[in-house]
Design an enzyme around this catalytic site. Structure first.
Site, mmCIF file in Angstrom:
data_model
loop_
_atom_site.group_PDB
_atom_site.id
_atom_site.type_symbol
_atom_site.label_atom_id
_atom_site.label_comp_id
_atom_site.label_asym_id
_atom_site.label_seq_id
_atom_site.Cartn_x
_atom_site.Cartn_y
_atom_site.Cartn_z
ATOM 1 N N ASP A 6 57.857 -24.304 8.977
ATOM 2 C CA ASP A 6 56.802 -23.245 9.183
ATOM 3 C C ASP A 6 55.441 -23.761 9.844
ATOM 4 O O ASP A 6 55.048 -24.542 8.995
ATOM 5 C CB ASP A 6 56.614 -22.497 8.036
ATOM 6 C CG ASP A 6 55.679 -21.061 7.999
ATOM 7 O OD1 ASP A 6 56.287 -19.981 8.374
ATOM 8 O OD2 ASP A 6 54.532 -21.202 7.654
ATOM 9 N N ASN A 14 46.165 -17.782 15.723
ATOM 10 C CA ASN A 14 46.170 -16.481 16.505
ATOM 11 C C ASN A 14 45.049 -15.775 16.584
ATOM 12 O O ASN A 14 44.176 -15.428 17.626
ATOM 13 C CB ASN A 14 47.213 -15.725 16.444
ATOM 14 C CG ASN A 14 48.762 -16.125 17.007
ATOM 15 O OD1 ASN A 14 48.671 -16.487 17.859
ATOM 16 N ND2 ASN A 14 49.910 -15.377 16.222
ATOM 17 N N HIS A 19 46.117 -15.376 21.078
ATOM 18 C CA HIS A 19 47.362 -15.575 21.084
ATOM 19 C C HIS A 19 48.136 -16.424 21.969
ATOM 20 O O HIS A 19 49.342 -16.896 21.837
ATOM 21 C CB HIS A 19 48.097 -14.083 21.239
ATOM 22 C CG HIS A 19 48.095 -13.190 20.062
ATOM 23 N ND1 HIS A 19 48.617 -13.270 19.101
ATOM 24 C CD2 HIS A 19 46.817 -12.382 19.779
ATOM 25 C CE1 HIS A 19 48.284 -12.278 18.282
ATOM 26 N NE2 HIS A 19 47.178 -11.898 18.646
ATOM 27 N N ASP A 23 51.003 -19.310 21.185
ATOM 28 C CA ASP A 23 52.331 -19.449 21.781
ATOM 29 C C ASP A 23 52.369 -21.193 22.350
ATOM 30 O O ASP A 23 53.479 -21.461 22.286
ATOM 31 C CB ASP A 23 52.376 -18.823 23.261
ATOM 32 C CG ASP A 23 52.388 -17.146 23.053
ATOM 33 O OD1 ASP A 23 52.617 -16.750 21.762
ATOM 34 O OD2 ASP A 23 52.205 -16.434 23.842
ATOM 35 N N GLU A 49 56.845 -17.834 13.213
ATOM 36 C CA GLU A 49 56.376 -19.264 13.482
ATOM 37 C C GLU A 49 57.278 -20.217 12.629
ATOM 38 O O GLU A 49 56.917 -21.253 12.286
ATOM 39 C CB GLU A 49 54.829 -19.468 12.950
ATOM 40 C CG GLU A 49 54.668 -19.370 11.408
ATOM 41 C CD GLU A 49 54.514 -17.882 10.737
ATOM 42 O OE1 GLU A 49 54.292 -17.503 9.506
ATOM 43 O OE2 GLU A 49 54.776 -16.960 11.535
#
Length: 117
Positions: A6, A14, A19, A23, A49
């Site tokens: 994780d 984010n 964002h 990504d 994630e």
């Protein structure tokens, strides 16, 4: 062995960096996992994630060492936020191992998830 991985504080990535930067973190980690593990190691995005990795015929102690090397490599990678700011990320991981710690995929995932946190 089975690993749930994780990205730490991903919501903050984010929120603070945008964002698109989030990504980029996920894509970079996915590429790193693809390059650093064997072809027979199954890996994929588990959701959000999180990533899941199944290591065929690999003991947990060796997987820990491999994950530590990947963590060091990821920590050095500099990401850029949408406003030009640089930042770094880390991850947490939980491991479980067949058959010592579970005899079904569900048991292994559940234990790896508990160990993740």
């Amino acid at each position: 062995s089975l690993c749930l991985l994780d990205v730490d504080h991903f919501k903050q990535v984010n929120d603070r960096h945008g964002h698109h930067a989030g990504d980029d973190v996920l894509m970079s980690l996915g590429r790193l996992l693809r390059r650093r593990f064997r072809v027979e190691d199954l890996r994929g995005r588990w959701g959000g994630e999180e990533f899941i990795i199944a290591f065929k015929h690999e003991e947990k102690n060796l997987v820990k060492l491999a994950l530590a090397r990947i963590m060091e490599e990821l920590k050095k990678h500099e990401f850029q936020g949408e406003n030009g700011e640089n930042f770094h990320v880390t991850f947490s991981a939980g491991l479980s191992s067949f058959p010592d710690e579970g005899s079904s995929l569900q048991e292994l995932v559940k234990l790896a998830d508990r160990r993740l946190y």
